[in-house]
Enzyme design. Sequence first.
Site, PDB file in Angstrom:
ATOM      1  N   ASP A  70       0.885  -1.166   0.000  1.00  0.00           N
ATOM      2  CA  ASP A  70       0.000   0.000   0.000  1.00  0.00           C
ATOM      3  C   ASP A  70       0.920   1.212   0.000  1.00  0.00           C
ATOM      4  O   ASP A  70       1.519   1.544   1.027  1.00  0.00           O
ATOM      5  CB  ASP A  70      -0.895  -0.004   1.234  1.00  0.00           C
ATOM      6  CG  ASP A  70      -1.785   1.231   1.331  1.00  0.00           C
ATOM      7  OD1 ASP A  70      -1.670   2.133   0.466  1.00  0.00           O
ATOM      8  OD2 ASP A  70      -2.590   1.300   2.279  1.00  0.00           O
ATOM      9  N   LYS A 123      -1.118  15.582 -10.024  1.00  0.00           N
ATOM     10  CA  LYS A 123      -0.081  15.305 -11.021  1.00  0.00           C
ATOM     11  C   LYS A 123       0.790  16.541 -11.265  1.00  0.00           C
ATOM     12  O   LYS A 123       1.983  16.415 -11.571  1.00  0.00           O
ATOM     13  CB  LYS A 123      -0.717  14.802 -12.315  1.00  0.00           C
ATOM     14  CG  LYS A 123      -1.369  13.428 -12.172  1.00  0.00           C
ATOM     15  CD  LYS A 123      -0.367  12.385 -11.683  1.00  0.00           C
ATOM     16  CE  LYS A 123      -0.958  10.982 -11.672  1.00  0.00           C
ATOM     17  NZ  LYS A 123       0.030   9.957 -11.248  1.00  0.00           N
ATOM     18  N   TYR A 176      -7.341  15.500  -9.251  1.00  0.00           N
ATOM     19  CA  TYR A 176      -6.401  14.599  -9.910  1.00  0.00           C
ATOM     20  C   TYR A 176      -5.366  15.419 -10.677  1.00  0.00           C
ATOM     21  O   TYR A 176      -4.156  15.173 -10.563  1.00  0.00           O
ATOM     22  CB  TYR A 176      -7.133  13.654 -10.861  1.00  0.00           C
ATOM     23  CG  TYR A 176      -6.194  12.841 -11.712  1.00  0.00           C
ATOM     24  CD1 TYR A 176      -5.522  11.745 -11.187  1.00  0.00           C
ATOM     25  CD2 TYR A 176      -5.939  13.194 -13.044  1.00  0.00           C
ATOM     26  CE1 TYR A 176      -4.638  11.008 -11.961  1.00  0.00           C
ATOM     27  CE2 TYR A 176      -5.058  12.467 -13.822  1.00  0.00           C
ATOM     28  CZ  TYR A 176      -4.413  11.375 -13.277  1.00  0.00           C
ATOM     29  OH  TYR A 176      -3.523  10.660 -14.050  1.00  0.00           O
TER      30      TYR A 176
END
Length: 246
Positions: A57, A154, A150
């Site tokens: 994880d 990035k 998102y």
Amino acid sequence: MRLDGKTAIVTGAGSGFGAGIARKFAAEGARVMVADINVGAAQEIANEVQGIPCEVDVADGASVNAMAQAALNDFGTLDILVNNAGVTHLPQPMEEVTEDDFERVYRVNMKSVFLTAQALVPHFKKQGTGVILNVASTAGVSPRPRLNWYNASKGWMITATRTMAVELAPDGIRVNALNPVAGETPLLKSFMGEDTPEVRAKFLSTIPLGRFSTPEDMGNAACFLCSAEASMITGVCMEVDGGRCI
């Protein structure tokens, strides 16, 4: 055999881009730890590339430390780290993304890079060499609407790559990133919201070369950046996007 004798960890390697990178690395001579939260998928790809499976994880420090220690125990040393594991939230207005979904994107896409650095940068510094490759996204360069958090994660990864490169260069460590466009991976449907011919056509219309990124495209680019051929390249965030960011 551009990676002959090298050892590598690839996170999120049980499917998609990570699997493509693991396959290419193995084909070019590297020994690969196939790390994924889905241990069954990791085992399948590891069997294929004669690598080592590892359940991890990447958002959990203890799990990342265990992965790093397992790699060093099995390989004796580590040459390459690929931070590929990533998630997204479904396309929706930014204010409607739940706190839980935001937290998941933050932990997997951003915190994981911090945790793997904590676990493995000391090893790279001690040996005086190492390569870190972060898989970012064109979303961090040319954001699409309704994927706000998102996109932001990035963008963070791109900045992290550049600052890591500057700080770690004196220690002989190179750090680069790849910015793929949407690809034929398990995340594609999540990016699009729904997988229909109409939605695919809309996405493809934004890519000049007219196709999605493939795991093979990513493997080829990753292999170059992690090989001695790229020994003078650090801090680069390479678009593998068919011209989308032009």
